[in-house]
Design a protein around this motif. Structure first.
Motif, PDB file in Angstrom:
ATOM      1  N   GLN A  20      -3.805  -4.699 -13.515  1.00 22.18           N
ATOM      2  CA  GLN A  20      -2.850  -3.882 -13.516  1.00 22.18           C
ATOM      3  C   GLN A  20      -1.286  -3.585 -13.406  1.00 22.18           C
ATOM      4  O   GLN A  20      -0.740  -2.518 -13.342  1.00 22.18           O
ATOM      5  CB  GLN A  20      -1.951  -3.904 -11.233  1.00 22.18           C
ATOM      6  CG  GLN A  20      -3.221  -4.104 -10.445  1.00 22.18           C
ATOM      7  CD  GLN A  20      -3.245  -4.733  -9.205  1.00 22.18           C
ATOM      8  OE1 GLN A  20      -1.864  -5.515  -9.477  1.00 22.18           O
ATOM      9  NE2 GLN A  20      -3.461  -4.509  -8.113  1.00 22.18           N
ATOM     10  N   ASP A  24       1.775  -2.544 -19.002  1.00 26.35           N
ATOM     11  CA  ASP A  24       2.637  -2.028 -18.090  1.00 26.35           C
ATOM     12  C   ASP A  24       4.261  -2.500 -19.492  1.00 26.35           C
ATOM     13  O   ASP A  24       5.251  -2.428 -19.545  1.00 26.35           O
ATOM     14  CB  ASP A  24       3.450  -3.217 -17.495  1.00 26.35           C
ATOM     15  CG  ASP A  24       3.419  -2.574 -15.770  1.00 26.35           C
ATOM     16  OD1 ASP A  24       2.336  -1.380 -16.141  1.00 26.35           O
ATOM     17  OD2 ASP A  24       2.571  -3.445 -15.126  1.00 26.35           O
ATOM     18  N   ASN A  38       4.187   5.488  -8.531  1.00 25.69           N
ATOM     19  CA  ASN A  38       3.737   4.935  -7.554  1.00 25.69           C
ATOM     20  C   ASN A  38       2.992   4.464  -5.996  1.00 25.69           C
ATOM     21  O   ASN A  38       2.994   6.201  -6.162  1.00 25.69           O
ATOM     22  CB  ASN A  38       4.095   3.138  -7.556  1.00 25.69           C
ATOM     23  CG  ASN A  38       5.421   3.386  -6.896  1.00 25.69           C
ATOM     24  OD1 ASN A  38       5.765   4.210  -5.888  1.00 25.69           O
ATOM     25  ND2 ASN A  38       6.392   2.941  -7.096  1.00 25.69           N
ATOM     26  N   LYS A  39       2.834   4.237  -5.604  1.00 29.75           N
ATOM     27  CA  LYS A  39       1.840   4.114  -4.101  1.00 29.75           C
ATOM     28  C   LYS A  39       2.797   4.832  -2.796  1.00 29.75           C
ATOM     29  O   LYS A  39       2.058   5.503  -1.981  1.00 29.75           O
ATOM     30  CB  LYS A  39       1.258   3.467  -3.551  1.00 29.75           C
ATOM     31  CG  LYS A  39       0.482   3.766  -2.260  1.00 29.75           C
ATOM     32  CD  LYS A  39      -0.222   2.369  -1.507  1.00 29.75           C
ATOM     33  CE  LYS A  39      -1.430   2.240  -0.676  1.00 29.75           C
ATOM     34  NZ  LYS A  39      -2.705   3.277  -0.788  1.00 29.75           N
ATOM     35  N   GLU A  66      -3.281   5.397  -5.645  1.00 29.05           N
ATOM     36  CA  GLU A  66      -1.702   4.417  -5.882  1.00 29.05           C
ATOM     37  C   GLU A  66      -1.266   4.211  -6.377  1.00 29.05           C
ATOM     38  O   GLU A  66      -0.109   3.749  -6.345  1.00 29.05           O
ATOM     39  CB  GLU A  66      -2.619   2.964  -5.968  1.00 29.05           C
ATOM     40  CG  GLU A  66      -4.228   3.227  -4.051  1.00 29.05           C
ATOM     41  CD  GLU A  66      -4.645   2.094  -4.273  1.00 29.05           C
ATOM     42  OE1 GLU A  66      -4.668   0.921  -5.808  1.00 29.05           O
ATOM     43  OE2 GLU A  66      -6.143   1.801  -3.850  1.00 29.05           O
ATOM     44  N   ASN A  67      -2.015   4.025  -8.134  1.00 24.80           N
ATOM     45  CA  ASN A  67      -0.890   4.482  -9.247  1.00 24.80           C
ATOM     46  C   ASN A  67      -1.289   5.069 -10.426  1.00 24.80           C
ATOM     47  O   ASN A  67      -2.764   5.974 -10.508  1.00 24.80           O
ATOM     48  CB  ASN A  67      -1.365   3.081  -9.267  1.00 24.80           C
ATOM     49  CG  ASN A  67       0.357   2.589 -10.517  1.00 24.80           C
ATOM     50  OD1 ASN A  67       1.061   2.967 -10.493  1.00 24.80           O
ATOM     51  ND2 ASN A  67       0.753   1.158 -10.126  1.00 24.80           N
ATOM     52  N   LYS A  69      -0.354   6.242 -14.168  1.00 25.09           N
ATOM     53  CA  LYS A  69       0.737   5.557 -15.252  1.00 25.09           C
ATOM     54  C   LYS A  69       0.489   6.106 -16.448  1.00 25.09           C
ATOM     55  O   LYS A  69      -0.544   6.740 -17.187  1.00 25.09           O
ATOM     56  CB  LYS A  69       0.426   3.923 -15.708  1.00 25.09           C
ATOM     57  CG  LYS A  69       1.065   3.301 -14.621  1.00 25.09           C
ATOM     58  CD  LYS A  69       1.285   1.754 -15.172  1.00 25.09           C
ATOM     59  CE  LYS A  69       1.344   0.738 -13.685  1.00 25.09           C
ATOM     60  NZ  LYS A  69       0.949  -0.514 -14.178  1.00 25.09           N
TER      61      LYS A  69
END
Length: 179
Positions: A20, A24, A38-39, A66-67, A69
């Motif tokens: 996850q 980042d 995001n969710k 859900e996500n 990026k």
């Protein structure tokens, strides 16, 4: 027995956390454009009122996500770092290649992790290597969605690499039927 169970639990939690957050590190870096959804944001977007069929498809897809990026750069050094991180992640993520496109110095690779059925996807990773001539893009999308639904998302959100993702959604019937 307890010791083995605790060790396995720690490994699973570590892998989930790693999966996850591995990308980042590209947030807030100079020379990298970032889009993170995001969710909670997907949940808010899914409550909008719709009038037409295409927008309804978009809302239906958003409910399943859900996500998201997206990291994009034209810096060669940042592009190499993104590529190395993606390659390292792919070695442990249990994803399979869906398709690969090479065109005019640009290489596009799309990987998926299957969901509950062959047509469902839990995670999609797209890496576009611009090789100094075009923008390098790394995109990670998680949820439980159908690949064919993604063309609506890329159109509505105007994501970098959206045209390449459209080609994948039109040319595939799930991870097993990819090109």
């Amino acid at each position: 027995m307890k010791k083995i169970f605790l060790t396995l639990l720690v490994l699973v939690v570590t892998n989930v956390t790693f999966g996850q957050s591995v990308f980042d590190k590209f947030e807030d870096q100079e020379k990298i454009r970032t889009v993170i959804v995001n969710k909670k944001m997907f949940s808010l977007l899914s409550k909008m009122k719709v009038e037409d069929k295409e927008t309804q498809q978009y809302v239906n897809l958003i409910k399943k996500l859900e996500n998201l990026k997206v990291f994009a750069t034209q810096s060669d050094s940042k592009a190499e770092e993104m590529k190395a991180t993606a390659e390292k992640y792919l070695k442990t993520a249990g994803m399979e290649e869906l398709m690969r496109i090479t065109d005019k110095g640009k290489s596009v690779k799309i990987y998926v992790k299957s969901g509950a059925t062959d047509s469902q996807i839990k995670e999609l990773l797209m890496f576009i290597d611009g090789s100094g001539t075009e923008e390098t893009v790394l995109m990670s999308l998680t949820g439980n969605f159908d690949l064919d639904e993604l063309s609506v998302l890329t159109e509505k959100m105007k994501l970098p690499g959206g045209d390449d993702l459209k080609k994948a959604s039109k040319g595939s019937k799930g991870p097993k039927g990819g090109k």
